[in-house]
Design a protein around this motif. Structure first.
Motif, PDB file in Angstrom:
ATOM      1  N   LYS A 127       0.999  -1.176  -0.023  1.00 49.09           N
ATOM      2  CA  LYS A 127       0.031   0.019   0.054  1.00 49.09           C
ATOM      3  C   LYS A 127       0.941   1.165   0.052  1.00 49.09           C
ATOM      4  O   LYS A 127       1.820   1.326   0.897  1.00 49.09           O
ATOM      5  CB  LYS A 127      -0.837  -0.042   1.147  1.00 49.09           C
ATOM      6  N   LEU A 128       0.577   2.224  -1.016  1.00 48.03           N
ATOM      7  CA  LEU A 128       1.445   3.264  -0.970  1.00 48.03           C
ATOM      8  C   LEU A 128       0.549   4.565  -0.668  1.00 48.03           C
ATOM      9  O   LEU A 128      -0.740   4.592  -0.909  1.00 48.03           O
ATOM     10  CB  LEU A 128       1.934   3.417  -2.197  1.00 48.03           C
ATOM     11  N   LEU A 129       1.060   5.512  -0.049  1.00 46.39           N
ATOM     12  CA  LEU A 129       0.359   6.763   0.169  1.00 46.39           C
ATOM     13  C   LEU A 129       1.159   7.774  -0.521  1.00 46.39           C
ATOM     14  O   LEU A 129       2.165   8.009  -0.634  1.00 46.39           O
ATOM     15  CB  LEU A 129       0.561   7.369   1.823  1.00 46.39           C
ATOM     16  N   PRO A 130       0.082   8.904  -0.914  1.00 44.35           N
ATOM     17  CA  PRO A 130       0.530  10.171  -1.612  1.00 44.35           C
ATOM     18  C   PRO A 130       1.256  10.979  -0.526  1.00 44.35           C
ATOM     19  O   PRO A 130       1.182  11.242   0.605  1.00 44.35           O
ATOM     20  CB  PRO A 130      -0.727  10.780  -2.048  1.00 44.35           C
ATOM     21  N   SER A 131       2.614  11.422  -1.057  1.00 42.43           N
ATOM     22  CA  SER A 131       3.442  12.327  -0.283  1.00 42.43           C
ATOM     23  C   SER A 131       4.183  13.321  -1.223  1.00 42.43           C
ATOM     24  O   SER A 131       5.161  13.169  -1.838  1.00 42.43           O
ATOM     25  CB  SER A 131       4.603  11.712   0.417  1.00 42.43           C
ATOM     26  N   GLY A 132       3.246  14.583  -1.664  1.00 40.67           N
ATOM     27  CA  GLY A 132       3.668  15.408  -2.636  1.00 40.67           C
ATOM     28  C   GLY A 132       3.771  14.797  -3.929  1.00 40.67           C
ATOM     29  O   GLY A 132       2.688  14.095  -4.337  1.00 40.67           O
ATOM     30  N   ARG A 133       4.848  14.827  -4.598  1.00 40.47           N
ATOM     31  CA  ARG A 133       5.095  14.095  -5.917  1.00 40.47           C
ATOM     32  C   ARG A 133       5.638  12.598  -5.614  1.00 40.47           C
ATOM     33  O   ARG A 133       5.687  11.874  -6.598  1.00 40.47           O
ATOM     34  CB  ARG A 133       6.054  14.778  -6.560  1.00 40.47           C
ATOM     35  N   ASP A 134       5.739  12.262  -4.686  1.00 40.93           N
ATOM     36  CA  ASP A 134       6.261  10.826  -4.190  1.00 40.93           C
ATOM     37  C   ASP A 134       5.159  10.068  -3.668  1.00 40.93           C
ATOM     38  O   ASP A 134       4.199  10.675  -3.212  1.00 40.93           O
ATOM     39  CB  ASP A 134       7.335  11.024  -2.924  1.00 40.93           C
ATOM     40  N   LYS A 135       5.658   8.777  -3.165  1.00 35.78           N
ATOM     41  CA  LYS A 135       4.587   7.715  -2.840  1.00 35.78           C
ATOM     42  C   LYS A 135       5.440   7.492  -1.423  1.00 35.78           C
ATOM     43  O   LYS A 135       6.406   6.972  -1.365  1.00 35.78           O
ATOM     44  CB  LYS A 135       4.418   6.595  -3.748  1.00 35.78           C
ATOM     45  N   ARG A 136       4.627   7.312  -0.247  1.00 38.88           N
ATOM     46  CA  ARG A 136       5.093   6.764   0.784  1.00 38.88           C
ATOM     47  C   ARG A 136       4.507   5.249   1.177  1.00 38.88           C
ATOM     48  O   ARG A 136       3.758   4.946   0.970  1.00 38.88           O
ATOM     49  CB  ARG A 136       4.829   7.844   1.981  1.00 38.88           C
ATOM     50  N   LEU A 137       5.629   4.320   1.595  1.00 33.90           N
ATOM     51  CA  LEU A 137       5.209   3.302   1.972  1.00 33.90           C
ATOM     52  C   LEU A 137       4.330   3.167   3.336  1.00 33.90           C
ATOM     53  O   LEU A 137       4.491   3.724   4.180  1.00 33.90           O
ATOM     54  CB  LEU A 137       6.596   2.377   2.360  1.00 33.90           C
ATOM     55  N   ALA A 138       2.913   2.524   3.223  1.00 35.47           N
ATOM     56  CA  ALA A 138       2.235   2.516   4.206  1.00 35.47           C
ATOM     57  C   ALA A 138       2.909   1.727   5.677  1.00 35.47           C
ATOM     58  O   ALA A 138       2.670   1.912   6.600  1.00 35.47           O
ATOM     59  CB  ALA A 138       0.978   1.878   3.948  1.00 35.47           C
ATOM     60  N   SER A 139       3.502   0.657   5.107  1.00 33.58           N
ATOM     61  CA  SER A 139       4.452  -0.421   5.878  1.00 33.58           C
ATOM     62  C   SER A 139       5.521   0.393   6.725  1.00 33.58           C
ATOM     63  O   SER A 139       5.900   0.087   7.662  1.00 33.58           O
ATOM     64  CB  SER A 139       4.844  -1.564   5.476  1.00 33.58           C
ATOM     65  N   ASP A 140       5.974   1.444   6.168  1.00 32.87           N
ATOM     66  CA  ASP A 140       7.381   2.201   6.634  1.00 32.87           C
ATOM     67  C   ASP A 140       7.339   3.796   6.289  1.00 32.87           C
ATOM     68  O   ASP A 140       7.538   4.111   5.030  1.00 32.87           O
ATOM     69  CB  ASP A 140       8.727   1.629   6.373  1.00 32.87           C
TER      70      ASP A 140
END
Length: 319
Positions: A35-48
């Motif tokens: 699962k990936l979360l939006p973080s500006g132009r990046d994607k953040r790992l939901a697990s870390d």
């Protein structure tokens, strides 16, 4: 086990290694069920939450390490170099992963806060009711101009978007950083730093004591104060808006009275790793009075909400 041993003897051409390293990591991770979360132009790992990916690049904000697709798969899936390349090339599954698109170089825009709404009714409702932030604490930050409600028109001008904005000022009181958090309790939530924010000046409060409390997110900072209200204005607080050390070090550089640092990061794997890393950085800078205050829940807002629910339940039982 046998497949792993065989993979160690695979010879990859330079072209194969290039293709593996160019794989689009968000697509690769989604296909693996991450699962990936939006973080500006990046994607953040939901697990870390300390790890972000964009295209074929990754960065761990807790360890300040990063790189390309192959070493990401090696590090985060514990694979050998041949196994990582095999996975990225599709391996036995026959899945083909798309290469990351090259992004054109972009000109950095000057920092600017979004337009403010005429009142803070929605922000107050969200932070008081959904997040249980103490009203007096919230009002103190709002009066200082450190929190406001934005009113941003959509691209087609048909809607107005409202967010809570947490402002970070420089030593002259000029806004240099902004962190936006959506205030809607249903649907997709958003949080992220405003473009061109300077990480040194993220959301903070300057007191007069020698104590500096360090947090990952602005709402956790406000939650901690709500839980520990006695003489809170005397102390200093900073939200890293992540886990990078820049804002913490800037506070210590600007306000030399600060000598006792309390790391109040999240009670999860990323927060524990970041606390350890920040402790090492502080030690390198000569700070010895460092302690960790970790919430019993995942973060300080979860603990505050639980306390509010417990108090509400007790009140209802007494009635």
């Amino acid at each position: 086990m046998e497949a792993s041993i065989i993979a160690q003897y695979i010879h990859f051409t330079e072209e194969q290694k290039r293709r593996a390293n160019s794989v689009d990591l968000p697509e690769f991770l989604r296909r693996r069920g991450e699962k990936l979360l939006p973080s500006g132009r990046d994607k953040r790992l939901a697990s870390d939450h300390s790890v972000t990916v964009r295209g074929n690049q990754w960065f761990d904000h807790a360890t300040e390490q990063g790189g390309l697709a192959i070493d990401f798969v090696q590090k985060f899936y514990g694979l050998s170099f041949p196994d990582a390349v095999t996975a990225l090339l599709g391996g036995e599954s026959g899945i083909g992963y798309l290469p990351a698109r090259k992004e054109p170089a972009e000109q950095r825009k000057p920092f600017a806060l979004p337009p403010a709404h005429t009142d803070m009714r929605r922000v107050y409702a969200y932070l008081l009711q959904s997040r249980c932030i103490n009203r007096d604490v919230l009002t103190e930050f709002a009066r200082a101009g450190l929190i406001f409600e934005s009113a941003e028109p959509s691209a087609d001008k048909t809607k107005i978007y409202h967010n809570a904005v947490f402002v970070g000022n420089d030593e002259h009181g000029v806004a240099r950083h902004g962190h936006k958090r959506s205030i809607y309790t249903s649907g997709k939530s958003y949080r992220g730093n405003i473009e061109s924010s300077d990480p040194r000046y993220s959301f903070h409060w300057v007191g007069v004591s020698d104590q500096l409390y360090v947090f990952e997110a602005p709402i956790d900072l406000l939650s901690y104060i709500s839980l520990h209200q006695e003489d809170w204005r005397k102390h200093s607080y900073v939200s890293l808006c992540g886990t990078s050390e820049h804002a913490m070090l800037w506070m210590l550089e600007q306000y030399t009275l600060l000598g006792e640092i309390v790391l109040c990061l999240d009670n999860d794997n990323a927060g524990v790793k970041a606390s350890k890393r920040l402790t090492g950085i502080l030690s390198e800078y000569g700070y010895e009075n460092i302690r960790i205050d970790r919430s019993e829940e995942k973060d300080w807002n979860d603990e505050l909400v639980r306390a509010c629910e417990t108090e509400e339940k007790m009140t209802m039982e007494m009635e």
